[in-house]
Design a protein around this motif. Structure first.
Motif, PDB file in Angstrom:
ATOM      1  N   UNK A  21     -52.889 -62.030  11.011  1.00 55.21           N
ATOM      2  CA  UNK A  21     -53.191 -60.927  10.098  1.00 55.21           C
ATOM      3  C   UNK A  21     -52.578 -59.588  10.510  1.00 55.21           C
ATOM      4  N   UNK A  22     -52.088 -59.486  11.717  1.00 58.19           N
ATOM      5  CA  UNK A  22     -51.479 -58.232  12.149  1.00 58.19           C
ATOM      6  C   UNK A  22     -49.965 -58.419  12.234  1.00 58.19           C
ATOM      7  N   UNK A  82     -67.163 -66.406  11.737  1.00 52.17           N
ATOM      8  CA  UNK A  82     -65.942 -66.728  12.474  1.00 52.17           C
ATOM      9  C   UNK A  82     -64.730 -66.025  11.861  1.00 52.17           C
ATOM     10  N   UNK A  83     -63.743 -65.814  12.737  1.00 53.19           N
ATOM     11  CA  UNK A  83     -62.433 -65.276  12.360  1.00 53.19           C
ATOM     12  C   UNK A  83     -62.519 -63.874  11.745  1.00 53.19           C
ATOM     13  N   UNK A  84     -63.406 -63.042  12.301  1.00 53.35           N
ATOM     14  CA  UNK A  84     -63.441 -61.632  11.908  1.00 53.35           C
ATOM     15  C   UNK A  84     -62.209 -60.929  12.461  1.00 53.35           C
ATOM     16  N   UNK A  85     -61.592 -60.083  11.625  1.00 58.85           N
ATOM     17  CA  UNK A  85     -60.435 -59.293  12.051  1.00 58.85           C
ATOM     18  C   UNK A  85     -60.701 -57.837  11.712  1.00 58.85           C
ATOM     19  N   UNK A  86     -60.609 -56.959  12.724  1.00 62.21           N
ATOM     20  CA  UNK A  86     -60.781 -55.523  12.521  1.00 62.21           C
ATOM     21  C   UNK A  86     -59.464 -54.855  12.872  1.00 62.21           C
ATOM     22  N   UNK A  87     -58.737 -54.403  11.868  1.00 64.36           N
ATOM     23  CA  UNK A  87     -57.417 -53.822  12.100  1.00 64.36           C
ATOM     24  C   UNK A  87     -57.558 -52.418  12.680  1.00 64.36           C
ATOM     25  N   UNK A  88     -56.825 -52.135  13.723  1.00 66.70           N
ATOM     26  CA  UNK A  88     -56.817 -50.863  14.449  1.00 66.70           C
ATOM     27  C   UNK A  88     -58.081 -50.647  15.276  1.00 66.70           C
TER      28      UNK A  88
END
Length: 229
Positions: A21-22, A82-88
């Motif tokens: 995702x990044x 599951x699979x949490x994404x926190x950008x920055x």
């Protein structure tokens, strides 16, 4: 599945999520540097301790995760899928009884919180205060989701949006876009039913009403004294 293999599987999964995702990340090794990971990884043991009644120890772990991540504050009582994404990973808040589904993406300065203590103190014991985010929800930068609301699966909350009501699955929630005023073009304000051209700024309230600054008020008052209004 025993404890250690399960932990290793979750760690590999977290790193793969960052790589997927990044766009700035090329390898899993680079993914290790994702700022939010310390907060997420420490939240798991903190959540287990919180559920067993060890609230102080759980909060210590949560604060350590917040420090190491540069400002990702996940309360030990929150349930994170599951699979949490926190950008920055900056200035993100997830409240005590918030529920985060699987494959959720949060951007920086997102608040998944309560409306306020003045409202919460009137709630019954055990009544929810924080939101529930379904699976595959995306919440844009600076957005706030407040209160015991539910954001349905596959919904997108745009940057700087304020959500205080349930959102059906598959919905899109947008904040109003900023308006562009070309340089040199006069701004027209409506004051007391009269159009007035002025060099002004306006703060937009929730219902779209313009709170005109004292600069405009002074111009209108001066015209009234001269008999112009």
């Amino acid at each position: 599945m025993t404890f250690l293999p399960r932990c290793l599987r979750l760690l590999r999964e977290d790193l793969q999520v960052v790589a997927d995702r990044d766009p700035a990340v090329r390898t899993r090794g680079e993914a290790l540097l994702a700022p939010f990971l310390p907060a997420l990884w420490l939240h798991r043991p903190a959540g287990a301790l919180h559920a067993r009644g060890h609230r102080v120890t759980a909060r210590v772990l949560s604060l350590a995760g917040r420090f190491l991540s540069g400002g990702v504050d996940i309360h030990p009582g929150a349930r994170v899928g599951r699979r949490l994404f926190i950008d920055h990973g900056a200035a993100v808040v997830i409240g005590e009884d918030a529920v985060i589904g699987d494959d959720v993406t949060l951007y920086h300065q997102v608040t998944i919180g309560a409306i306020g203590w003045w409202r919460d103190r009137h709630r019954l014991p055990g009544e929810r205060r924080h939101p529930t985010l379904g699976d595959r929800v995306v919440v844009g930068a600076g957005a706030s989701v407040l209160g015991p609301v539910r954001i349905g699966d596959d919904s997108l909350v745009g940057a700087h949006a304020l959500v205080t009501a349930d959102v059906p699955a598959g919905s899109r929630v947008w904040a109003p876009k900023s308006e562009v005023h070309p340089k040199g073009k006069p701004t027209v304000a409506l004051v007391a039913g009269t159009e007035t051209t002025a060099d002004m700024t306006a703060d937009m309230t929730a219902d779209g009403t313009a709170n005109v600054t004292a600069n405009v008020t002074a111009n209108v008052t001066a015209k009234r004294k001269r008999g112009g209004l």
